[in-house]
Design a protein around this motif. Structure first.
Motif, PDB file in Angstrom:
ATOM      1  N   ASP A  64       0.836  -1.214   0.000  1.00 36.51           N
ATOM      2  CA  ASP A  64       0.000   0.000   0.000  1.00 36.51           C
ATOM      3  C   ASP A  64       0.866   1.258   0.000  1.00 36.51           C
ATOM      4  OD1 ASP A  64      -2.294  -1.502  -0.008  1.00 36.51           O
ATOM      5  OD2 ASP A  64      -2.675  -1.297   2.152  1.00 36.51           O
ATOM      6  N   ARG A  65       1.912   1.268   0.784  1.00 35.44           N
ATOM      7  CA  ARG A  65       2.785   2.449   0.852  1.00 35.44           C
ATOM      8  C   ARG A  65       3.508   2.674  -0.475  1.00 35.44           C
ATOM      9  NH1 ARG A  65       5.217   2.325   7.027  1.00 35.44           N
ATOM     10  NH2 ARG A  65       3.216   2.681   8.004  1.00 35.44           N
ATOM     11  N   PHE A  66       3.963   1.603  -1.104  1.00 34.77           N
ATOM     12  CA  PHE A  66       4.619   1.764  -2.405  1.00 34.77           C
ATOM     13  C   PHE A  66       3.623   2.221  -3.469  1.00 34.77           C
ATOM     14  CE2 PHE A  66       8.144  -1.001  -0.760  1.00 34.77           C
ATOM     15  CZ  PHE A  66       9.143  -0.062  -0.917  1.00 34.77           C
ATOM     16  N   LEU A  72       1.929   9.359  -5.892  1.00 43.56           N
ATOM     17  CA  LEU A  72       2.476  10.680  -5.595  1.00 43.56           C
ATOM     18  C   LEU A  72       3.537  11.074  -6.635  1.00 43.56           C
ATOM     19  CD1 LEU A  72       2.842  13.167  -3.773  1.00 43.56           C
ATOM     20  CD2 LEU A  72       4.529  11.837  -2.489  1.00 43.56           C
ATOM     21  N   LEU A  73       4.425  10.153  -6.958  1.00 41.80           N
ATOM     22  CA  LEU A  73       5.469  10.464  -7.938  1.00 41.80           C
ATOM     23  C   LEU A  73       4.880  10.730  -9.311  1.00 41.80           C
ATOM     24  CD1 LEU A  73       8.215   7.885  -6.876  1.00 41.80           C
ATOM     25  CD2 LEU A  73       8.211  10.353  -6.502  1.00 41.80           C
ATOM     26  N   LEU A  74       3.847   9.993  -9.676  1.00 47.24           N
ATOM     27  CA  LEU A  74       3.179  10.215 -10.965  1.00 47.24           C
ATOM     28  C   LEU A  74       2.519  11.592 -10.976  1.00 47.24           C
ATOM     29  CD1 LEU A  74       2.524   8.997 -13.691  1.00 47.24           C
ATOM     30  CD2 LEU A  74       0.445   8.040 -12.673  1.00 47.24           C
ATOM     31  N   THR A  75       1.889  11.974  -9.877  1.00 46.94           N
ATOM     32  CA  THR A  75       1.266  13.296  -9.757  1.00 46.94           C
ATOM     33  C   THR A  75       2.321  14.395  -9.884  1.00 46.94           C
ATOM     34  OG1 THR A  75      -0.448  12.390  -8.306  1.00 46.94           O
ATOM     35  CG2 THR A  75      -0.118  14.780  -8.256  1.00 46.94           C
ATOM     36  N   LEU A  76       3.428  14.252  -9.183  1.00 48.60           N
ATOM     37  CA  LEU A  76       4.502  15.252  -9.256  1.00 48.60           C
ATOM     38  C   LEU A  76       5.111  15.326 -10.656  1.00 48.60           C
ATOM     39  CD1 LEU A  76       6.305  14.568  -5.864  1.00 48.60           C
ATOM     40  CD2 LEU A  76       4.821  16.510  -6.443  1.00 48.60           C
ATOM     41  N   LYS A  77       5.219  14.183 -11.307  1.00 49.59           N
ATOM     42  CA  LYS A  77       5.790  14.159 -12.650  1.00 49.59           C
ATOM     43  C   LYS A  77       4.873  14.881 -13.641  1.00 49.59           C
ATOM     44  CE  LYS A  77       7.353  10.974 -16.200  1.00 49.59           C
ATOM     45  NZ  LYS A  77       7.459   9.583 -16.622  1.00 49.59           N
ATOM     46  N   ASN A  78       3.568  14.737 -13.465  1.00 51.02           N
ATOM     47  CA  ASN A  78       2.597  15.335 -14.400  1.00 51.02           C
ATOM     48  C   ASN A  78       2.376  16.816 -14.173  1.00 51.02           C
ATOM     49  OD1 ASN A  78       2.202  12.941 -15.763  1.00 51.02           O
ATOM     50  ND2 ASN A  78       0.550  12.290 -14.396  1.00 51.02           N
ATOM     51  N   LYS A  79       2.916  17.369 -13.097  1.00 54.33           N
ATOM     52  CA  LYS A  79       2.726  18.801 -12.830  1.00 54.33           C
ATOM     53  C   LYS A  79       3.663  19.646 -13.656  1.00 54.33           C
ATOM     54  CE  LYS A  79       0.673  18.821  -8.335  1.00 54.33           C
ATOM     55  NZ  LYS A  79       0.718  19.332  -7.002  1.00 54.33           N
TER      56      LYS A  79
END
Length: 79
Positions: A64-66, A72-79
């Motif tokens: 779950d944590r991974f 989160l990393l995908l969200t940051l990458k798409n910003k």
């Protein structure tokens, strides 16, 4: 397997393998058997299953944590 046979499968020295084997023997995860001048090591499967069972309670938490980290990393990458 003997320490030499085990060491052949890793990029490390026989001495390093022997050190790990001593620790694993002390933890009763492997057993040793002397045959002539050689010592052979064998996994204690029941002990390994015990460890797997204990770790299993944490697998879901880690997964779950991974998954959350991936999101989160995908969200940051798409910003």
């Amino acid at each position: 397997m003997t320490p030499n046979a085990i060491a052949e499968h890793f990029d490390t020295t026989r001495q390093a393998v022997s050190k790990h084997l001593r620790i694993l023997t002390a933890c009763e995860l492997i057993k040793q058997e002397r045959k002539g001048r050689e010592i052979y090591y064998q996994l204690e499967i029941d002990k390994m299953k015990e460890i797997d069972k204990w770790l299993d309670q944490f697998r879901k938490i880690w997964e779950d944590r991974f998954d959350n980290l991936d999101k989160l990393l995908l969200t940051l990458k798409n910003k």
